[in-house]
Design a protein around this motif. Sequence first.
Motif, PDB file in Angstrom:
ATOM      1  N   VAL A 134       0.008 -18.479  21.635  1.00 53.27           N
ATOM      2  CA  VAL A 134       0.493 -17.359  22.446  1.00 53.27           C
ATOM      3  C   VAL A 134       0.512 -17.715  23.924  1.00 53.27           C
ATOM      4  N   THR A 135       1.579 -17.307  24.600  1.00 55.30           N
ATOM      5  CA  THR A 135       1.629 -17.392  26.056  1.00 55.30           C
ATOM      6  C   THR A 135       2.145 -16.074  26.612  1.00 55.30           C
ATOM      7  N   GLY A 153      10.488 -15.134  21.621  1.00 57.44           N
ATOM      8  CA  GLY A 153      10.273 -14.454  22.884  1.00 57.44           C
ATOM      9  C   GLY A 153      10.486 -12.963  22.734  1.00 57.44           C
ATOM     10  N   GLY A 154       9.459 -12.159  23.001  1.00 51.95           N
ATOM     11  CA  GLY A 154       9.579 -10.699  22.946  1.00 51.95           C
ATOM     12  C   GLY A 154      10.044 -10.203  21.596  1.00 51.95           C
ATOM     13  N   TYR A 155      11.144  -9.462  21.604  1.00 52.99           N
ATOM     14  CA  TYR A 155      11.682  -8.868  20.380  1.00 52.99           C
ATOM     15  C   TYR A 155      12.121  -9.917  19.364  1.00 52.99           C
ATOM     16  N   GLY A 156      12.284 -11.165  19.802  1.00 52.95           N
ATOM     17  CA  GLY A 156      12.670 -12.237  18.880  1.00 52.95           C
ATOM     18  C   GLY A 156      11.636 -12.502  17.810  1.00 52.95           C
ATOM     19  N   MET A 157      10.432 -11.966  17.989  1.00 53.36           N
ATOM     20  CA  MET A 157       9.382 -12.158  16.991  1.00 53.36           C
ATOM     21  C   MET A 157       9.726 -11.505  15.663  1.00 53.36           C
ATOM     22  N   ALA A 158      10.554 -10.479  15.677  1.00 53.03           N
ATOM     23  CA  ALA A 158      10.930  -9.807  14.424  1.00 53.03           C
ATOM     24  C   ALA A 158      11.683 -10.762  13.501  1.00 53.03           C
ATOM     25  N   ALA A 159      12.735 -11.401  14.015  1.00 52.13           N
ATOM     26  CA  ALA A 159      13.515 -12.331  13.200  1.00 52.13           C
ATOM     27  C   ALA A 159      12.679 -13.534  12.791  1.00 52.13           C
ATOM     28  N   MET A 160      11.814 -13.999  13.691  1.00 55.00           N
ATOM     29  CA  MET A 160      10.971 -15.153  13.395  1.00 55.00           C
ATOM     30  C   MET A 160       9.952 -14.839  12.305  1.00 55.00           C
ATOM     31  N   PHE A 161       9.450 -13.603  12.299  1.00 57.74           N
ATOM     32  CA  PHE A 161       8.462 -13.260  11.279  1.00 57.74           C
ATOM     33  C   PHE A 161       9.073 -13.293   9.889  1.00 57.74           C
ATOM     34  N   PHE A 162      10.280 -12.785   9.742  1.00 58.26           N
ATOM     35  CA  PHE A 162      10.918 -12.784   8.431  1.00 58.26           C
ATOM     36  C   PHE A 162      11.186 -14.214   7.961  1.00 58.26           C
ATOM     37  N   LEU A 163      11.539 -15.107   8.896  1.00 57.18           N
ATOM     38  CA  LEU A 163      11.730 -16.509   8.536  1.00 57.18           C
ATOM     39  C   LEU A 163      10.405 -17.124   8.093  1.00 57.18           C
ATOM     40  N   VAL A 206       1.296  -6.618  25.961  1.00 57.02           N
ATOM     41  CA  VAL A 206       1.940  -5.580  25.168  1.00 57.02           C
ATOM     42  C   VAL A 206       3.228  -6.075  24.515  1.00 57.02           C
ATOM     43  N   ASP A 207       3.788  -7.162  25.033  1.00 53.26           N
ATOM     44  CA  ASP A 207       5.026  -7.713  24.472  1.00 53.26           C
ATOM     45  C   ASP A 207       4.791  -8.751  23.374  1.00 53.26           C
ATOM     46  N   ILE A 208       3.533  -9.006  23.038  1.00 47.40           N
ATOM     47  CA  ILE A 208       3.214  -9.960  21.968  1.00 47.40           C
ATOM     48  C   ILE A 208       3.097  -9.198  20.654  1.00 47.40           C
TER      49      ILE A 208
END
Length: 261
Positions: free
Chosen positions: A157-158, A112-122, A140-142
């Motif tokens: 995506v939602t 969710g939102g900024y959580g995509m950063a940590a998820m991408f590295f995983l 814009v938040d995706i």
Amino acid sequence: MLEQTVKSFPTSATPTFYFQLVVRAPRIAPLVQPGQFAHVRILPLKDALLRRPFSIYQVNGESFSILYKAVGKGTDVLSRMRAGDKLNAMGPLGHGFTVPKPGGEIPLLIAGGYGMAAMFFLAQRSPQKGIVFVGGRRRVDILCEKEFQALGWDVRVTTEDGSHGAKGLVTEPLTIELRRNKANRKLFACGPTPMLNAVAKIAEGFNVPAEISTDEHMCCGVGVCLTCVIPVKVGDAWEYQRTCTEGPVFDSRHVVWEVVR
């Protein structure tokens, strides 16, 4: 703790709101695991006593990068830093995600939102591909949609306003997917606390394991000040544990959600 050379620039998809900061840190970058964070002191901000925690977005050799949104004085100053400027960083800090194993459980990532950063590295470190559910209030938040796809992940995506992908909450397509097939699945989530709570309830309802990365205010980042504690089950009772050391990643079944702020 090192003085780092940095460069900051807007991401191509969202030039107004989100920035990527690349930090050359040869004593930090090689040690980073998905879900860990860096605790950053912004040197030009002379009157700021506290550091700011940022999830690690990518690691490339001796450098790591973070994604952030300019929402206050500190991140505004950070967004105006340029190549050759310096900052002070501690890391890698915290307990991260369990990286999926080849041929093991199919990972379902919920960001969710900024959580995509940590998820991408995983996703980048995982040899086992799966599905990424990304959600935000608006288009814009995706973040990182194309980057996830380039890694070979199925991206769903939602947005709450329906401006991109399906309209609704990120947990809705997750529930649909688990109803279709919950066998040999494991959830990994990072985002706002209400989303994490919802993911934990979904995981419990479908009896699938889940790891969640909590988002709490931090001061010291090394477990001394106890500012970032959350209630975690221990045996038949519970105790406060520090998200900067025992976390930020926890087994969702162990968090006492009814007590979480």
